[in-house]
Design a protein around this motif. Structure first.
Motif, PDB file in Angstrom:
ATOM      1  N   UNK A  30       0.735  -1.158  -0.077  1.00 36.55           N
ATOM      2  CA  UNK A  30      -0.010  -0.384   0.216  1.00 36.55           C
ATOM      3  C   UNK A  30       0.729   1.415   0.018  1.00 36.55           C
ATOM      4  N   UNK A  31       2.085   1.249   0.589  1.00 34.78           N
ATOM      5  CA  UNK A  31       2.784   2.304   0.804  1.00 34.78           C
ATOM      6  C   UNK A  31       3.418   2.345  -0.606  1.00 34.78           C
ATOM      7  N   UNK A  32       4.099   1.729  -1.059  1.00 36.55           N
ATOM      8  CA  UNK A  32       4.155   2.143  -2.895  1.00 36.55           C
ATOM      9  C   UNK A  32       3.481   2.196  -3.564  1.00 36.55           C
ATOM     10  N   UNK A  39      -4.286   5.039  -4.784  1.00 34.66           N
ATOM     11  CA  UNK A  39      -4.726   4.670  -3.294  1.00 34.66           C
ATOM     12  C   UNK A  39      -6.677   3.772  -3.763  1.00 34.66           C
ATOM     13  N   UNK A  40      -6.513   3.670  -2.024  1.00 33.88           N
ATOM     14  CA  UNK A  40      -7.601   2.582  -2.020  1.00 33.88           C
ATOM     15  C   UNK A  40      -7.605   2.057  -0.681  1.00 33.88           C
ATOM     16  N   UNK A  41      -8.135   0.731  -0.379  1.00 37.79           N
ATOM     17  CA  UNK A  41      -8.554   0.646   0.966  1.00 37.79           C
ATOM     18  C   UNK A  41      -7.395  -0.404   0.855  1.00 37.79           C
ATOM     19  N   UNK A  42      -6.406  -0.224   1.234  1.00 38.00           N
ATOM     20  CA  UNK A  42      -5.383  -1.629   1.359  1.00 38.00           C
ATOM     21  C   UNK A  42      -5.945  -3.248   1.045  1.00 38.00           C
ATOM     22  N   UNK A  46      -4.362  -4.662  -2.595  1.00 33.25           N
ATOM     23  CA  UNK A  46      -3.640  -6.128  -2.064  1.00 33.25           C
ATOM     24  C   UNK A  46      -4.182  -7.776  -2.655  1.00 33.25           C
ATOM     25  N   UNK A  47      -5.713  -7.619  -2.173  1.00 32.56           N
ATOM     26  CA  UNK A  47      -6.785  -8.409  -2.548  1.00 32.56           C
ATOM     27  C   UNK A  47      -6.402  -8.545  -4.464  1.00 32.56           C
TER      28      UNK A  47
END
Length: 110
Positions: A30-32, A39-42, A46-47
């Motif tokens: 997420x940070x990368x 942006x968006x939900x972590x 990841x999913x």
């Protein structure tokens, strides 16, 4: 398009050499993405990254271009082609580093 692929490969190379081992790869991922303005939900991002890797592993996406299209379809409206490729490179780095060759193959094609 060639510049975008090359930029993705360069970004991946920077990530591979600079990414420290952390306890939570989803947070690091997420940070990368935030560096790229994605942006968006972590958990959602990841999913997407993990599903993208599964699609590559199972042959659903035959190459990086198909994976970038899949990613593009999942990202927020208004996301750029460059961001799709940046996401692809970051996801490969964090979730399926054995697939880095697909970026090299894409760069060779263009």
């Amino acid at each position: 398009m060639k510049r975008i692929v090359i930029a993705g490969v360069a970004a991946l190379a920077a990530l591979v050499t600079a990414a420290p081992a952390q306890a939570d790869p989803d947070t690091d991922f997420t940070n990368q993405l935030h560096v790229y303005g994605i942006y968006g939900q972590k958990d959602y991002n990841a999913w997407i990254g993990k599903i993208m890797c599964k699609r590559l592993n199972r042959g659903v996406d035959a190459d990086a271009f198909a994976s970038a299209k899949f990613v593009s379809d999942q990202l927020n409206k208004g996301s750029t082609t460059e961001q799709s490729w940046q996401f692809l490179g970051a996801a490969i780095n964090f979730y399926c580093p054995d697939k880095t060759y697909v970026l090299a193959q894409a760069a060779e094609r263009h």
